[in-house]
Design a protein around this motif. Structure first.
Motif, PDB file in Angstrom:
ATOM      1  N   ARG A 157       0.843  -1.193   0.000  1.00 26.89           N
ATOM      2  CA  ARG A 157       0.000   0.000   0.000  1.00 26.89           C
ATOM      3  C   ARG A 157       0.879   1.243   0.000  1.00 26.89           C
ATOM      4  O   ARG A 157       2.028   1.213   0.447  1.00 26.89           O
ATOM      5  N   VAL A 158       0.310   2.318  -0.531  1.00 25.63           N
ATOM      6  CA  VAL A 158       0.989   3.612  -0.510  1.00 25.63           C
ATOM      7  C   VAL A 158       0.557   4.324   0.756  1.00 25.63           C
ATOM      8  O   VAL A 158      -0.636   4.520   1.001  1.00 25.63           O
ATOM      9  N   ILE A 159       1.518   4.708   1.572  1.00 27.67           N
ATOM     10  CA  ILE A 159       1.248   5.406   2.829  1.00 27.67           C
ATOM     11  C   ILE A 159       0.976   6.885   2.559  1.00 27.67           C
ATOM     12  O   ILE A 159       0.037   7.457   3.080  1.00 27.67           O
ATOM     13  N   ARG A 160       1.834   7.487   1.761  1.00 25.97           N
ATOM     14  CA  ARG A 160       1.643   8.892   1.373  1.00 25.97           C
ATOM     15  C   ARG A 160       2.451   9.180   0.120  1.00 25.97           C
ATOM     16  O   ARG A 160       3.335   8.422  -0.252  1.00 25.97           O
ATOM     17  N   GLU A 161       2.121  10.299  -0.513  1.00 28.13           N
ATOM     18  CA  GLU A 161       2.822  10.696  -1.727  1.00 28.13           C
ATOM     19  C   GLU A 161       3.024  12.196  -1.724  1.00 28.13           C
ATOM     20  O   GLU A 161       2.384  12.917  -0.954  1.00 28.13           O
ATOM     21  N   GLY A 162       3.929  12.642  -2.576  1.00 26.65           N
ATOM     22  CA  GLY A 162       4.178  14.075  -2.661  1.00 26.65           C
ATOM     23  C   GLY A 162       5.030  14.427  -3.857  1.00 26.65           C
ATOM     24  O   GLY A 162       5.458  13.559  -4.619  1.00 26.65           O
ATOM     25  N   GLN A 207       8.928  -0.599   4.904  1.00 27.20           N
ATOM     26  CA  GLN A 207       8.571   0.618   4.182  1.00 27.20           C
ATOM     27  C   GLN A 207       9.787   1.138   3.417  1.00 27.20           C
ATOM     28  O   GLN A 207      10.920   0.985   3.876  1.00 27.20           O
ATOM     29  N   VAL A 258       6.615   8.509  -3.426  1.00 26.28           N
ATOM     30  CA  VAL A 258       5.616   7.840  -2.596  1.00 26.28           C
ATOM     31  C   VAL A 258       6.340   7.029  -1.538  1.00 26.28           C
ATOM     32  O   VAL A 258       7.457   6.554  -1.754  1.00 26.28           O
ATOM     33  N   TYR A 294      10.767   4.388   0.198  1.00 22.97           N
ATOM     34  CA  TYR A 294      10.336   5.410  -0.751  1.00 22.97           C
ATOM     35  C   TYR A 294      10.634   4.987  -2.173  1.00 22.97           C
ATOM     36  O   TYR A 294      11.624   4.322  -2.444  1.00 22.97           O
TER      37      TYR A 294
END
Length: 161
Positions: A52-57, A81, A65, A83
């Motif tokens: 799953r993607v925890i967060r992106e930017g 985890q 991500v 990046y």
């Protein structure tokens, strides 16, 4: 993690599964993310791991991500985890935001899976060089076989094509 599971996850991919891309001015040898997923499915089972993607930017130069793999290995839940990123290109080569996010997530899958051993050998320079040499040898062998097949077929075969 059991030695057998780690050994199976960390086995090098077949030479034919590797490719080379020029990124940021240098050639990089890689294995497509789909091969990582197939390896995880084959070794751990489809229901024993998830990503799953925890967060992106975004920064001025890249999309990133943070991805997470949760895997059940020998009855234990393992969470890793890492990046993933993709450079932002402008002008004619510009990619839509959705493509940048997909590419970054694909990179995150590979980098996170490498923490479980999948494709980890590609981070070792000597291993990459050996793979690149084997890739060149395969291309040369294929070209030689094609030239030999044309030679055996004779000049008439070229007219038919």
């Amino acid at each position: 993690m059991a030695d057998d599971s780690y050994k199976r996850l960390s086995e090098p991919f077949a030479v034919s599964e590797h490719a080379t891309v020029n990124k940021v001015g240098s050639d990089q040898t890689y294995v497509p993310w789909t091969e990582y997923v197939e390896r995880m499915n084959a070794v751990l089972g489809v229901t024993n791991w998830s990503f799953r993607v925890i967060r992106e930017g975004f920064t001025a130069t890249e999309c990133w991500v943070l991805g997470e793999i949760t895997a059940i290995i020998d009855g234990q839940e393992i969470v890793r985890q890492q990046y993933g990123c993709e450079p932002i290109t402008k002008g004619r080569d510009a990619k839509p935001t959705t493509d940048l996010l997909k590419s970054s997530a694909s990179d995150a899958i590979k980098k996170t899976a490498s923490l479980l051993g999948v494709g980890l050998y590609l981070s070792v320079k000597e291993e990459r060089v050996a793979i690149q040499q084997a890739m060149r040898a395969e291309v040369q062998a294929a070209a030689k076989a094609e030239a030999e097949a044309r030679r055996r077929a004779g000049p008439r075969a070229e007219i038919i094509e």
